[in-house]
Design an enzyme around this catalytic site. Structure first.
Site, PDB file in Angstrom:
ATOM      1  N   GLU B  13       0.868  -1.169   0.000  1.00  0.00           N
ATOM      2  CA  GLU B  13       0.000   0.000   0.000  1.00  0.00           C
ATOM      3  C   GLU B  13       0.903   1.216   0.000  1.00  0.00           C
ATOM      4  O   GLU B  13       1.802   1.311   0.829  1.00  0.00           O
ATOM      5  CB  GLU B  13      -0.899   0.014   1.238  1.00  0.00           C
ATOM      6  CG  GLU B  13      -2.001   1.077   1.190  1.00  0.00           C
ATOM      7  CD  GLU B  13      -1.496   2.473   1.500  1.00  0.00           C
ATOM      8  OE1 GLU B  13      -2.002   3.440   0.921  1.00  0.00           O
ATOM      9  OE2 GLU B  13      -0.579   2.589   2.316  1.00  0.00           O
ATOM     10  N   CYS B  60      -5.475   4.607   5.848  1.00  0.00           N
ATOM     11  CA  CYS B  60      -5.217   3.358   5.132  1.00  0.00           C
ATOM     12  C   CYS B  60      -6.497   2.599   4.851  1.00  0.00           C
ATOM     13  O   CYS B  60      -7.289   2.354   5.752  1.00  0.00           O
ATOM     14  CB  CYS B  60      -4.272   2.464   5.926  1.00  0.00           C
ATOM     15  SG  CYS B  60      -3.798   1.027   4.945  1.00  0.00           S
ATOM     16  N   CYS B  63      -5.338  -1.705   5.792  1.00  0.00           N
ATOM     17  CA  CYS B  63      -5.585  -2.028   7.203  1.00  0.00           C
ATOM     18  C   CYS B  63      -6.681  -1.100   7.696  1.00  0.00           C
ATOM     19  O   CYS B  63      -6.567  -0.467   8.735  1.00  0.00           O
ATOM     20  CB  CYS B  63      -4.326  -1.897   8.038  1.00  0.00           C
ATOM     21  SG  CYS B  63      -3.362  -0.425   7.729  1.00  0.00           S
ATOM     22  N   HIS B  67      -7.147   2.401  12.335  1.00  0.00           N
ATOM     23  CA  HIS B  67      -6.937   3.799  12.705  1.00  0.00           C
ATOM     24  C   HIS B  67      -8.172   4.361  13.409  1.00  0.00           C
ATOM     25  O   HIS B  67      -8.053   5.170  14.330  1.00  0.00           O
ATOM     26  CB  HIS B  67      -6.595   4.648  11.477  1.00  0.00           C
ATOM     27  CG  HIS B  67      -5.184   4.464  11.022  1.00  0.00           C
ATOM     28  ND1 HIS B  67      -4.128   5.081  11.637  1.00  0.00           N
ATOM     29  CD2 HIS B  67      -4.660   3.718  10.031  1.00  0.00           C
ATOM     30  CE1 HIS B  67      -2.997   4.729  11.041  1.00  0.00           C
ATOM     31  NE2 HIS B  67      -3.294   3.891  10.059  1.00  0.00           N
ATOM     32  N   ARG B 483      -0.029  -4.635  10.791  1.00  0.00           N
ATOM     33  CA  ARG B 483       1.379  -4.380  10.491  1.00  0.00           C
ATOM     34  C   ARG B 483       2.204  -3.991  11.707  1.00  0.00           C
ATOM     35  O   ARG B 483       3.407  -3.802  11.586  1.00  0.00           O
ATOM     36  CB  ARG B 483       1.495  -3.314   9.418  1.00  0.00           C
ATOM     37  CG  ARG B 483       1.077  -3.818   8.073  1.00  0.00           C
ATOM     38  CD  ARG B 483       0.608  -2.726   7.147  1.00  0.00           C
ATOM     39  NE  ARG B 483       0.120  -3.325   5.919  1.00  0.00           N
ATOM     40  CZ  ARG B 483      -1.092  -3.845   5.774  1.00  0.00           C
ATOM     41  NH1 ARG B 483      -1.937  -3.817   6.773  1.00  0.00           N
ATOM     42  NH2 ARG B 483      -1.471  -4.396   4.633  1.00  0.00           N
ATOM     43  N   SER B 506       4.407   1.538   9.873  1.00  0.00           N
ATOM     44  CA  SER B 506       5.427   1.736   8.845  1.00  0.00           C
ATOM     45  C   SER B 506       6.360   2.895   9.175  1.00  0.00           C
ATOM     46  O   SER B 506       7.447   2.992   8.622  1.00  0.00           O
ATOM     47  CB  SER B 506       4.780   1.943   7.467  1.00  0.00           C
ATOM     48  OG  SER B 506       4.116   0.760   7.083  1.00  0.00           O
ATOM     49  N   CYS B 550       3.083  -0.596   4.218  1.00  0.00           N
ATOM     50  CA  CYS B 550       1.826   0.122   4.089  1.00  0.00           C
ATOM     51  C   CYS B 550       2.163   1.594   3.886  1.00  0.00           C
ATOM     52  O   CYS B 550       1.905   2.424   4.723  1.00  0.00           O
ATOM     53  CB  CYS B 550       1.003  -0.101   5.350  1.00  0.00           C
ATOM     54  SG  CYS B 550      -0.760  -0.096   5.057  1.00  0.00           S
ATOM     55  N   CYS B 553       6.387   3.957  -1.759  1.00  0.00           N
ATOM     56  CA  CYS B 553       7.824   4.137  -2.012  1.00  0.00           C
ATOM     57  C   CYS B 553       8.376   3.234  -3.117  1.00  0.00           C
ATOM     58  O   CYS B 553       7.649   2.584  -3.815  1.00  0.00           O
ATOM     59  CB  CYS B 553       8.656   3.889  -0.772  1.00  0.00           C
ATOM     60  SG  CYS B 553       7.884   4.170   0.796  1.00  0.00           S
TER      61      CYS B 553
END
Lengths: 372, 571
Positions: B13, B60, B63, B67, B483, B506, B550, B553
């Protein structure tokens, strides 16, 4: 099992569509791609001979909820779409290749299938500071979008990010997150929602592939098929609203009876979406059914339309007795006058363009003696 | 000596970029960079704290939901709210469903293609595949005809010349070790998992109205329970949840875990690669009493240093000396200079891009090179995620965890140190999925017992009205995303959000180096990784994907002279 080698024309034939339907589809695709009438034959030839339509799926400022929603589709199931209906040539979320091999997939598709591939965009484009807020392979999102949109046959904006900027575009919009229809000079089908319903997403794609024409769009470029009605108008709790029976507090006796959530801040009355008809995750439920008001996630600038638990009546200029169109206008103007006006004007212009291509195609067929 | 460029890293992600150096077939330096930022912290300022879950949930969509959970806990912590038991159980059920779905999708759709050669599956013997499948599991879809049909479908697909999502993979790479039959079985389960994953998320739809991004509520959950109503969580809804849990347990036990163990058996060398950091952090999750009582959590809270499983350190999100974020190599600026570390309650989010303007070929890794900040726990770089959770639980002596870990180590015939690796990370994820699927059943049974006893409350009205709030208050919400350790911090002033900071898994794992030049988890784990073919660095994907990134990059490797052997191109 459908033959994956079948061309678009063969697939349409197998489903009982006429040559005329097929040609209408070709002219639609050509129209969206901005190809002149003289180039139509090239598109027809390609669609007669090329198998599954190539698809490029770009990711910019987003959270991947649109991709996640897409793979929840039940009808059709996503494995069939990926293996039999489309050729999903570039999608950062699912593709096996990475790095330069992935970039090659993108390059090959937009080069070899110029004028034929469908471009799906998830995410907004940060226009501030040369796009340093979203960079892929050292390129800015804007740069990538412009290159990929240039020769696309159709462009679909997935979700609220690509359609209207969504959360990163909320005040103060720190990166100048911009919806894609403001970045590219091409018609865009907006499929808003955070995310859109899975079966609406596959519905939009298959509408184009199966019926050979784009869905009718509303003033904001949204397919009327799915965004033509307010959530409120088709809500199963609507009878309670009409009877004046409202939830007054979370989990009160009225909530336990499933009364209307209007007083708890529900945005159903100003939100156009298929939630209360199609429902979510293969028809299991939708937000209001599960006890929370609609937050209006498919509407432009919904993050800035006041706190979610604020009763709608306190919106300036809003009255629940207004007609749907009046409400849309008033809230739109109150929330983000410039954005809405621009979107409406842009989309009216695009609709005209598309409609002209369609008319042209029909006229062309009639001249050749084709008939319905 | 060579440099490799992998940009973008796919099957994650977001947008992730790593630049690193390869010498003598091994990675000797790596730089991890997040190249996308949206500015949530700036957008949240001045909003109603009760709305924060909806905003932060959009951090996100993979996931999704975690949050929102962190956010409602943060606000409830600030306002001193304890939610009713049923709300806690429903939140647990939603969070468990998220884990099970997310881990299965990660294993099959985001990670498996690093280990499974799709093209090799074409040459498998379907009868032998069937034998293999039946030898490891009693999953019913395992007849020779089933695999023959699938293979035929694949062959037609490949013959079409349009490989779609499978185009340009590293097929035929010598690092693929599975026999053709195992590859065919894995591809079959890739498609089955795609179908199954859309079922388990219906737990979110039932309680939260939709997935991705189900609805939450400060003070409880939005759904009401009423056995006499069609418009509430009633017997039919509860039965549907029960069925989803049963099916989840079956899929995890009969498909995911057998596949994981079968595949791992061919890649035991990866039990010695990709270990990286030696410190592990977990906030803990799944309260069996309430969120305010972390000693009741299924996964305990704690920190492990230097792989010392004999000592687990206490973790406190409110202690300003514990968690701090640095920006020495991140594109931000702090009011009092870039050298300091700020606890999230005092956190600042001021963009300060100093990298090359796009288009560019490489980042200035000596300076700032990422949109991720660098968090530290008592100045230590920490790995978070399934491995950290399992290690903290293992070290704290949680019986269920010890049993399943020891049993698996025995089956694979590897020592406990094998856990500190790329393979260990991937295995830990599978093992916890099995535990969590069964915990779902426990939470469900308890919810049912409560309802049977007449307890149906799902929300507490206390402190819903902003008039009851103090002038200023602070809160922290600790949770475990699939994660890893996830926390939100809030300061509320005059009924509005004054400051809101998120420190996500992350950020811990994928962040750039800190003020002391200390690497975070991705960069450290890549060190020493062998790369057989610099043009097809499947090994990098294996280790990076084992973290389940997640973010957004890509990975670039450069030789010491600064010459790019492998130029990233945009066509």
């Amino acid at each position: 099992m459908p033959d994956p080698n079948a061309t678009i024309w063969q697939t349409m034939q197998a489903k009982g569509y006429t040559r005329r339907d097929f040609l209408r589809f070709c002219s639609f695709a050509a129209g969206l791609a901005g190809i002149e009438a003289t180039g139509l034959a090239r598109v027809v030839h390609a669609f007669e001979n090329k198998p599954r339509p190539p698809v490029v799926w770009l990711h910019f400022q987003e959270c991947t909820c649109c991709s996640e929603s897409f793979i929840r589709s039940s009808h059709p199931i996503v494995a069939d779409i990926v293996l039999d209906k489309l050729s999903l040539d570039y999608t950062e979320t699912l593709q096996a290749a990475a790095g330069h091999q992935a970039e090659k997939c993108l390059h090959d598709t937009i080069t070899n299938y110029a004028g034929q591939y469908i471009l799906l965009v998830e995410g907004s484009v940060p226009m501030k500071d040369d796009g340093v807020y979203c960079m892929i392979a050292g390129r800015s999102a804007e740069d990538i979008l412009l290159k990929c949109a240039k020769d696309a046959a159709a462009v679909i904006a997935w979700g609220s990010c690509a359609s209207n900027g969504c959360i990163q575009g909320a005040s103060p919009n720190p990166t100048n997150a911009t919806p894609i229809h403001k970045v590219i000079d091409k018609p865009v089908i907006n499929v808003p929602g955070c995310p859109p319903i899975a079966d609406v997403m596959t519905g939009v794609v298959t509408h184009i592939l199966v019926f050979g024409r784009m869905p009718a769009l509303d003033g904001q470029g949204r397919p009327k098929e799915f965004y033509g009605r307010r959530v409120h108008d088709t809500c199963y709790r609507r009878p309670y609203y009409d009877a004046g029976l409202f939830v007054e507090a979370w989990d009160d006796e009225k909530a336990r009876k499933g009364y209307c959530l209007y007083k708890m801040g529900c945005r159903g009355p100003v939100t156009y979406n298929a939630c209360s008809v199609t429902r979510w995750n293969n028809g299991v439920s939708y937000p209001i059914q599960s006890g929370h008001g609609c937050i209006g996630c498919s509407e432009n600038g919904f993050w800035d339309n006041g706190p979610f638990y604020q009763h709608l009546a306190s919106f300036p200029g809003f009255g629940i007795e207004s007609t749907a169109d009046t409400i849309g206008t008033v809230v739109g103007v109150g929330a983000a006058v410039g954005v809405t006006a621009h979107a409406i004007v842009t989309n009216i212009r695009k609709r005209k363009l598309i409609s002209e291509h369609m008319d042209e195609s029909v006229a062309d067929q009639q001249a050749k003696g084709g008939g319905r | 000596m060579a440099r490799i460029v992998v940009d973008p890293i796919t099957r994650i992600e977001g947008h992730l970029r790593i630049e690193a150096v390869v010498e003598n077939g091994r990675i000797t330096e790596a730089y991890s960079s997040g190249t996308m930022v949206r500015g949530f912290e700036k957008i949240l300022k001045g909003r109603d704290p009760r709305d924060a879950w909806a905003f932060t949930e959009r951090a996100c969509g993979v996931c999704t939901t975690v949050h929102a959970l962190a956010s409602v806990r943060t606000v409830e912590d600030a306002l001193g709210i304890t939610v009713p038991k049923n709300a806690e159980l429903i939140r647990n059920l939603m969070c468990c469903a998220q884990y099970v779905q997310d881990h299965v999708v990660h294993f099959y759709h985001l990670h498996a293609l690093d280990w499974v050669d799709v093209v090799s599956a074409l040459s498998a013997d379907p009868a032998a595949t069937s034998q293999l499948a039946q030898s490891i599991s009693r999953w019913p879809k395992s007849s020779p005809g089933y695999f023959a049909d699938l293979q035929k479908r694949l062959q037609t697909f490949v013959a079409s010349g349009q490989l779609g999502i499978f185009a340009n993979g590293y097929w035929g790479h010598p690092q693929y070790k599975l026999p053709a039959e195992a590859n065919l079985m894995a591809v079959a389960h890739y498609l089955e998992a795609l179908e199954w994953q859309k079922e388990i998320v219906k737990v979110h739809t039932i309680f939260g109205g939709k997935n991705p991004h189900p609805n939450y509520l400060v003070g409880g959950v939005p759904c009401s329970i009423n056995l006499d109503e069609v418009n509430a969580v009633n017997t039919e809804r509860l039965n549907q949840v029960a069925k989803l849990i049963t099916d989840a347990i079956a899929f995890v036990e009969l498909v995911y875990l057998p596949d994981l163990l079968a595949i791992a058996g061919f890649y035991k060398d990866w039990a010695g690669i990709g270990g990286g950091l030696t410190n592990y952090l977990a906030y803990g999750e799944f309260p069996t009493r309430s969120y305010g009582q972390p000693d009741s959590f299924k996964f305990p809270r704690g920190a492990i240093l230097n792989r010392n499983l004999n000592e687990v350190h206490e973790v406190n999100g409110r202690d300003k000396e514990e968690i701090k974020e640095y920006i020495s190599h991140s594109w931000y600026s702090y009011k009092n200079g870039d050298g300091a570390g700020l606890h999230p309650w005092d956190g600042e989010t001021e963009f300060n891009f100093t990298g090359p303007k796009p288009p560019f070929d490489q980042l200035n890794v000596e300076g700032k090179y990422s949109w991720l900040k660098t968090p530290r726990w008592r100045e230590h770089a920490m790995e978070v995620g399934p491995l950290a959770r399992m290690l903290v639980a293992y070290a704290k002596g949680v019986t269920e965890v010890k049993d399943i870990v020891n049993d698996t180590l025995g089956r694979l015939n590897v020592p406990v140190t094998a856990l500190f690796s790329t393979l260990g990370r991937t295995a830990a994820r599978g093992l916890e999925t099995k535990l969590i699927a069964h915990w779902m059943q426990e939470f469900y049974d308890e919810l049912l017992a409560n309802v049977k006893a007449g307890e149906t409350r799902t929300f507490t009205e206390e402190r819903w009205d902003p008039a009851t709030w103090p002038e200023t208050c602070e809160g922290v919400g600790l949770t475990e995303a699939p994660r890893g350790a996830l926390a939100h911090w809030i300061r509320i002033k005059d009924k509005k959000i004054d400051n809101y900071q998120l420190v996500v898994p992350s950020t811990w794992n994928a962040s750039p180096k800190d003020h002391n030049g200390m690497r975070s988890a991705y960069e450290e784990a890549l060190l020493g990784t062998p790369v057989a073919n610099v043009d097809q660095p499947v090994e990098i994907l294996r280790t990076i994907h084992s973290f389940d990134p997640c973010i957004a990059c890509a990975v670039h490797l450069y030789d010491p002279a600064g010459r790019q052997v492998h130029q990233v191109k945009f066509y």
